[in-house]
Design a protein around this motif. Structure first.
Motif, short mmCIF file in Angstrom:
data_model
loop_
_atom_site.label_atom_id
_atom_site.label_comp_id
_atom_site.label_asym_id
_atom_site.label_seq_id
_atom_site.Cartn_x
_atom_site.Cartn_y
_atom_site.Cartn_z
N SER A 251 0.81 -0.98 -0.16
CA SER A 251 0.00 -0.02 -0.13
C SER A 251 0.69 1.14 0.00
O SER A 251 0.46 2.33 -0.13
CB SER A 251 -0.95 -0.11 1.20
OG SER A 251 -0.19 0.01 2.36
N GLU A 252 2.05 1.16 0.42
CA GLU A 252 2.83 2.33 0.60
C GLU A 252 4.51 1.85 0.32
O GLU A 252 4.81 0.96 1.23
CB GLU A 252 2.51 3.24 1.66
CG GLU A 252 3.55 4.43 1.68
CD GLU A 252 3.26 5.33 2.95
OE1 GLU A 252 3.81 6.38 3.33
OE2 GLU A 252 2.44 5.11 3.87
N VAL A 253 5.33 2.67 -0.35
CA VAL A 253 6.79 2.19 -0.10
C VAL A 253 7.43 3.67 0.38
O VAL A 253 7.50 4.67 -0.06
CB VAL A 253 7.23 2.23 -1.65
CG1 VAL A 253 8.87 1.86 -1.52
CG2 VAL A 253 6.59 1.00 -2.14
N ARG A 254 7.85 3.41 1.52
CA ARG A 254 8.95 4.25 2.21
C ARG A 254 10.24 4.12 2.08
O ARG A 254 10.71 3.19 1.54
CB ARG A 254 8.43 4.23 3.72
CG ARG A 254 6.96 4.58 3.99
CD ARG A 254 6.71 4.47 5.78
NE ARG A 254 5.14 4.76 5.82
CZ ARG A 254 4.52 4.34 6.97
NH1 ARG A 254 5.36 4.01 7.85
NH2 ARG A 254 3.36 4.50 7.15
N ASP A 255 11.09 5.11 2.55
CA ASP A 255 12.54 4.80 2.34
C ASP A 255 12.95 3.85 3.50
O ASP A 255 12.97 4.28 4.88
CB ASP A 255 13.31 6.37 2.63
CG ASP A 255 14.48 6.35 2.79
OD1 ASP A 255 15.36 5.10 2.02
OD2 ASP A 255 15.53 7.28 3.05
N GLY A 256 13.45 2.86 3.08
CA GLY A 256 13.72 1.67 3.90
C GLY A 256 12.57 0.83 4.44
O GLY A 256 12.93 -0.30 5.20
N THR A 257 11.40 1.04 4.09
CA THR A 257 10.24 0.27 4.64
C THR A 257 9.07 0.01 3.63
O THR A 257 8.96 1.15 2.95
CB THR A 257 9.71 0.95 5.88
OG1 THR A 257 10.80 1.03 6.70
CG2 THR A 257 8.83 0.03 6.53
N VAL A 259 5.07 -0.72 3.48
CA VAL A 259 3.86 -0.95 4.24
C VAL A 259 2.81 -1.65 3.54
O VAL A 259 2.48 -1.38 2.49
CB VAL A 259 3.18 0.31 4.54
CG1 VAL A 259 2.05 0.25 5.60
CG2 VAL A 259 4.13 1.32 5.31
N MET A 260 2.36 -2.98 3.90
CA MET A 260 1.73 -3.75 3.26
C MET A 260 0.09 -3.42 3.56
O MET A 260 -0.22 -2.49 4.41
CB MET A 260 1.80 -5.35 3.71
CG MET A 260 3.17 -5.71 4.01
SD MET A 260 4.10 -5.49 2.29
CE MET A 260 3.40 -6.67 1.57
N LYS A 261 -0.79 -3.91 2.95
CA LYS A 261 -2.14 -3.58 2.88
C LYS A 261 -2.92 -3.77 4.07
O LYS A 261 -3.50 -3.00 4.49
CB LYS A 261 -3.08 -4.31 1.82
CG LYS A 261 -4.57 -4.09 1.75
CD LYS A 261 -5.23 -4.43 0.71
CE LYS A 261 -6.53 -4.18 0.51
NZ LYS A 261 -7.37 -4.72 -0.38
#
Length: 436
Positions: A251-257, A259-261
């Motif tokens: 659901s989201e792509v962060r710097d270093g992480t 995030v799944m749905k």
């Protein structure tokens, strides 16, 4: 030359380059037509090999084709530039200004006239609007992106090797979003790199320090292929210590992480987006041409655009219908190869006032290559008339033959044989991975 029928092909990918080669050899050489190829790059590398360039298993410098040199040998012209627009009334393709690496304009905007236009600009990754994907993911749509990935990978391994030598935490989590053929094959190539690089001096870093995770939103990897092939691929990835996560949309792509749905987070220092494709956005803005939601140009079964009889499109950038099916031709290399052959016949017929040739896709099966470990796949239309599952050395041989078929279409038998021999010599003389 000015009085000859001018065929302009935009896009020098697998299909586009094969088409201009045929046209140049058969029509350009005999001065029956003027053939021009337009591409934004100077060289061609077969797109299904980009994941090998990214991992270092393949040296792109030894496998790329220079368009200018190829054009001279095969009797067509080459124009460097990116298509940015279309004037259908004047029958001109608009080419954007070309800039050097410092941003200086080398060549201004140009207009290239055509009598017949063929658009074969391929596809790009489709991030489906996922927050953070564009800023925090790596993509493998082009040779430049594959080379950038390779440099980042080497630097990441070098950094982690130094951290291991210093006694600090040195785990390197890598995540691949999308478990189609590219994602699965890239995972195997990265696992090979994690095992080979310690041989070349990074001996403080162990393969198990490199965690590789393949993430697929569908319930199984390779969802477009038969379930048996998907199951075999899953077993092979797990055997190579690659984690497989299915039914897990990001659901989201962060710097270093990531995030799944469901809200869970997954660490990732290198994230590769390999889920879904779409045609380049500028196609949806071309004057009077129909496109679908993925920006693909809508064409008839003859590959002729639905609104202009002088414009054709094929490959990943075109939505081509098929008889007795509600699904268009799939965006695959073998489809582009087949379409190039049929479209050549249509364009040749067009000069002679004859009818276009309808395109009928023949699915010859799918092969998934797990680097030097193994290959699995299924073949269609064999002697038994059934779907035949293959793996191991036999499957590997069929997989390698796909690239040789592409080379045959571009170079002919003699030159392809010489290239094959040179490849054997290069592998014997050089490291197993590209180290720079």
């Amino acid at each position: 030359m000015e009085n000859l029928h001018h065929i302009v092909v935009v896009g020098g990918g697998a299909g586009g380059l094969e088409l201009v080669t045929r046209l140049g050899n058969k029509l350009g050489k005999k001065r029956k037509a003027r053939i021009t190829l337009v591409d934004a790059g100077l060289t061609h590398v077969w797109k299904p090999l980009l994941h090998e360039v990214a991992s270092g298993s393949l040296d792109a410098n030894a496998n790329e084709i220079n368009y200018r040199a190829h054009a001279r040998k095969h009797h067509y012209e080459f124009q460097l530039g990116r298509m940015s627009g279309l004037d259908r009334q004047s029958k001109e393709v608009v080419i954007a200004p070309f800039h050097d690496n410092e941003g200086k304009e080398v060549v201004p905007e140009r207009h290239i006239d055509y009598d017949t236009l063929v658009i074969a600009v391929g596809s790009t990754a489709n991030d489906f609007g996922t927050p953070g994907a564009q800023d925090n993911c790596l993509f493998l749509d082009s040779l430049n992106q594959a080379r950038r990935f390779h440099n980042l990978m080497l630097n990441a391994f070098l950094r982690k090797n130094h951290e291991a030598h210093s006694g600090n935490g040195h785990e390197l989590p890598i995540a691949i979003i999308g478990a189609g053929a590219t994602g699965v094959e890239l995972a195997a190539e990265l696992r090979l790199a994690s095992r080979e690089l310690p041989v070349y001096g990074m001996n403080h870093l162990r393969p198990e320090d490199i965690s590789i995770t393949v993430i697929e939103a569908a319930e199984r990897i390779l969802p477009a292929l038969p379930a048996r092939l998907s199951a075999a691929a899953t077993r092979e990835l797990e055997h190579q210590n690659v984690r497989v996560m299915t039914g897990q949309p990001v659901s989201e792509v962060r710097d270093g992480t990531l995030v799944m749905k469901d809200g869970t987070e997954l660490p990732s220092e290198m994230t590769i987006w390999a889920a879904g494709i779409k045609a380049p956005a500028f196609l949806a803005e071309l004057e009077g041409l129909e496109t679908n939601r993925s920006n693909q140009l809508k064409v008839r079964q003859t590959l002729e655009s639905t609104t202009d009889a002088d414009i054709f499109a094929f490959g990943d950038c075109a939505e081509c219908p098929q008889p007795d099916s509600d699904r268009p031709v799939p965006p695959r290399a073998q489809a582009a190869h087949q379409q190039a052959a049929v479209l050549f016949k249509t364009l040749r017929n067009r000069l002679q006032g004859e009818k276009a040739v309808p395109f009928v896709y023949n699915d010859h099966g799918s092969l998934i290559n797990f680097s030097r470990y193994t290959t699995v796949g299924n073949l269609m239309g064999n002697l038994s008339g059934r779907n035949m599952y293959i793996e191991g050395k036999v499957a590997r041989l069929f997989y390698l033959s796909l690239y040789r078929m592409h080379q045959l279409a571009l170079h002919g038998f003699l030159r392809t044989s010489i290239i094959w021999l040179m490849d054997r010599i290069t592998r014997a003389m050089h490291p197993r991975l590209k180290l720079h």
